[in-house]
Design a protein around this motif. Structure first.
Motif, mmCIF file in Angstrom:
data_model
loop_
_atom_site.group_PDB
_atom_site.id
_atom_site.type_symbol
_atom_site.label_atom_id
_atom_site.label_comp_id
_atom_site.label_asym_id
_atom_site.label_seq_id
_atom_site.Cartn_x
_atom_site.Cartn_y
_atom_site.Cartn_z
ATOM 1 N N UNK A 97 -6.121 9.898 -4.382
ATOM 2 C CA UNK A 97 -4.996 9.146 -3.825
ATOM 3 C C UNK A 97 -3.823 10.279 -3.843
ATOM 4 N N UNK A 98 -3.617 11.153 -4.778
ATOM 5 C CA UNK A 98 -2.630 12.207 -4.680
ATOM 6 C C UNK A 98 -2.918 13.294 -3.589
ATOM 7 N N UNK A 99 -4.051 13.619 -3.276
ATOM 8 C CA UNK A 99 -4.620 14.488 -2.166
ATOM 9 C C UNK A 99 -4.061 13.930 -0.810
ATOM 10 N N UNK A 100 -4.300 12.380 -0.697
ATOM 11 C CA UNK A 100 -3.913 11.757 0.410
ATOM 12 C C UNK A 100 -2.222 11.981 0.783
ATOM 13 N N UNK A 101 -1.733 11.990 -0.499
ATOM 14 C CA UNK A 101 -0.033 11.800 -0.436
ATOM 15 C C UNK A 101 0.428 13.264 -0.253
ATOM 16 N N UNK A 102 -0.412 14.174 -0.420
ATOM 17 C CA UNK A 102 0.022 15.490 -0.203
ATOM 18 C C UNK A 102 -0.106 15.812 1.286
ATOM 19 N N UNK A 157 0.857 -1.045 -0.014
ATOM 20 C CA UNK A 157 -0.070 -0.037 -0.004
ATOM 21 C C UNK A 157 0.665 1.391 0.022
ATOM 22 N N UNK A 158 1.954 1.313 -0.107
ATOM 23 C CA UNK A 158 2.932 2.417 -0.009
ATOM 24 C C UNK A 158 4.303 2.122 -0.773
ATOM 25 N N UNK A 159 4.952 3.194 -1.395
ATOM 26 C CA UNK A 159 6.162 3.135 -1.657
ATOM 27 C C UNK A 159 7.107 4.344 -1.355
ATOM 28 N N UNK A 160 8.345 4.130 -1.833
ATOM 29 C CA UNK A 160 9.244 5.552 -1.574
ATOM 30 C C UNK A 160 9.349 6.060 -3.074
ATOM 31 N N UNK A 182 1.799 19.961 -12.942
ATOM 32 C CA UNK A 182 2.147 18.378 -13.255
ATOM 33 C C UNK A 182 1.068 18.091 -14.026
ATOM 34 N N UNK A 183 1.283 17.475 -15.137
ATOM 35 C CA UNK A 183 -0.216 17.141 -16.019
ATOM 36 C C UNK A 183 0.072 15.327 -15.902
ATOM 37 N N UNK A 184 -1.103 15.028 -15.365
ATOM 38 C CA UNK A 184 -1.178 13.400 -15.312
ATOM 39 C C UNK A 184 -0.454 12.981 -14.113
ATOM 40 N N UNK A 185 -0.940 13.674 -12.752
ATOM 41 C CA UNK A 185 -0.174 13.501 -11.738
ATOM 42 C C UNK A 185 -0.249 12.120 -10.856
ATOM 43 N N UNK A 186 -1.419 11.494 -11.225
ATOM 44 C CA UNK A 186 -1.359 10.296 -10.612
ATOM 45 C C UNK A 186 -1.101 9.782 -9.247
ATOM 46 N N UNK A 187 -0.321 9.470 -8.580
ATOM 47 C CA UNK A 187 -0.042 9.307 -7.076
ATOM 48 C C UNK A 187 0.287 10.914 -6.651
ATOM 49 N N UNK A 188 0.935 11.701 -7.476
ATOM 50 C CA UNK A 188 1.203 12.869 -7.035
ATOM 51 C C UNK A 188 2.434 12.976 -6.816
ATOM 52 N N UNK A 189 3.399 12.148 -6.991
ATOM 53 C CA UNK A 189 4.820 11.745 -6.794
ATOM 54 C C UNK A 189 5.695 13.081 -7.353
ATOM 55 N N UNK A 190 5.461 13.303 -8.618
ATOM 56 C CA UNK A 190 6.112 14.571 -9.162
ATOM 57 C C UNK A 190 5.937 15.987 -8.333
ATOM 58 N N UNK A 205 10.605 10.367 -0.179
ATOM 59 C CA UNK A 205 9.406 10.375 0.638
ATOM 60 C C UNK A 205 8.465 9.113 0.311
ATOM 61 N N UNK A 206 7.579 8.990 1.271
ATOM 62 C CA UNK A 206 6.476 7.907 1.194
ATOM 63 C C UNK A 206 5.343 8.350 0.522
ATOM 64 N N UNK A 207 4.951 7.316 -0.409
ATOM 65 C CA UNK A 207 3.719 7.663 -1.207
ATOM 66 C C UNK A 207 2.764 6.447 -1.097
ATOM 67 N N UNK A 208 1.333 6.746 -0.620
ATOM 68 C CA UNK A 208 0.517 5.631 -1.029
ATOM 69 C C UNK A 208 0.334 5.492 -2.182
ATOM 70 N N UNK A 209 0.127 4.055 -2.620
ATOM 71 C CA UNK A 209 -0.142 3.614 -3.882
ATOM 72 C C UNK A 209 -1.355 2.517 -3.884
ATOM 73 N N UNK A 210 -1.928 2.624 -4.928
ATOM 74 C CA UNK A 210 -3.124 1.571 -5.096
ATOM 75 C C UNK A 210 -3.323 1.573 -6.597
#
Length: 295
Positions: A161-166, A82-85, A128-136, A89-94
């Motif tokens: 998901x990106x909002x959760x990661x922010x 449920x997460x990666x680095x 950032x266009x096409x942000x996905x997880x928001x990692x960029x 930084x730590x990011x939730x992924x699904x």
């Protein structure tokens, strides 16, 4: 081999090696196993390597076994945990977002280095266009705290998901739901000093050479493009950038390694200047930078 019968860390390594051999090479299996044992037991990787005879509890054994069963289907470990680095930084992924890749970290580093060298404004404006997880977007905001960062995506689930990661990484990003191929003119998207995108670029031919843990589990809308028009997103984003980059603004792309020359030609045809095609650490053409008018 079921891990519920395993009693030591060494047993776990042996079971994972035997069960995952059809899917991964030996070094990948070892790295996966080490990461998973560390996650489940809370022990450092150094401790795990130093004490292979250390016993594991029955609940830990059962949890490891459940993870192994899912790994055998090809499901990525990042989705299972449920997460990666990414970029420290730590990011939730699904399954609604792509799993961040190391080459994208190189793209973020290039943007940060370019921002320092091209310091024309005190406060950067970034899209950032096409942000996905928001990692960029989140990684850039974390390293440029004064920057005003916006991020767009077509997917409601990805934006959630990106909002959760922010929130997880304690940064403020302006998230906007937009289809870059069909922009609603009523939606306000700020003009930017930097536009960055890692858009879909995988063709059906590329798909045949990819691991099933990508093609079977990661979101297809964020991966695949029509075989007859593989650069459809690059054309649309380049057109958008010509209208929405401020003078001397920079456009950054992560690209299909087989279409570097074609991507550069598109940017040239749109009027971009100072176009640079850059290789990643593996020696593959994976990134492009261009300026709207000239630096």
């Amino acid at each position: 081999m079921l891990l519920c019968c395993m009693k030591t860390i060494k047993d776990v390594f042996n079971a994972f090696k035997q069960s995952l051999a059809p899917l991964y090479d030996a070094s990948e299996i070892e790295a996966l196993t080490l990461m998973i044992i560390s996650e489940i037991t809370g022990s450092s990787k150094a401790m795990i390597k130093a004490f292979p005879e250390q016993e594991i509890t029955l609940p830990q054994s059962e949890e490891l076994n459940n993870i192994l069963i899912r790994l055998q289907t090809g499901e990525p470990i990042q989705y299972i945990l449920g997460h990666t680095e990414f970029y420290g930084l730590t990011f939730k992924v699904n399954p609604s977002v792509l799993i961040p890749r190391p080459e994208t970290e190189e793209l973020v580093a290039w943007v940060l280095n370019s921002k320092v060298k091209n310091q024309k404004s005190k406060v950067a404006t970034i899209l950032d266009i096409g942000t996905g997880s928001g990692c960029i977007a989140i990684s850039l905001k974390k390293n440029l705290p004064e920057a005003k960062v916006s991020a767009i995506d077509i997917s409601t689930d990805a934006l959630q998901t990106a909002k959760q990661n922010s929130e997880l990484n304690e940064v403020n990003i302006n998230f906007i739901q937009v289809d870059i191929l069909n922009i609603n003119p009523e939606i306000e998207i700020p003009k930017s000093e930097i536009i960055i995108s890692n858009p879909p670029y995988v063709t059906l031919h590329d798909k045949t050479q990819m691991h099933t843990n990508v093609t079977d589990f990661e979101p297809h809308t964020a991966l695949f493009v029509p075989e007859k028009d593989p650069l459809i997103f690059y054309k649309a984003i380049a057109n958008f950038a010509m209208e929405n980059l401020i003078p001397n603004g920079l456009l950054f792309f992560e690209i299909n390694e087989n279409l570097g020359k074609e991507t550069v030609e598109i940017l040239e045809s749109k009027g971009f200047k100072n176009i640079e095609l850059r290789k990643d650490m593996s020696g593959r053409d994976r990134m492009v930078r261009a300026s709207r008018t000239g630096i």
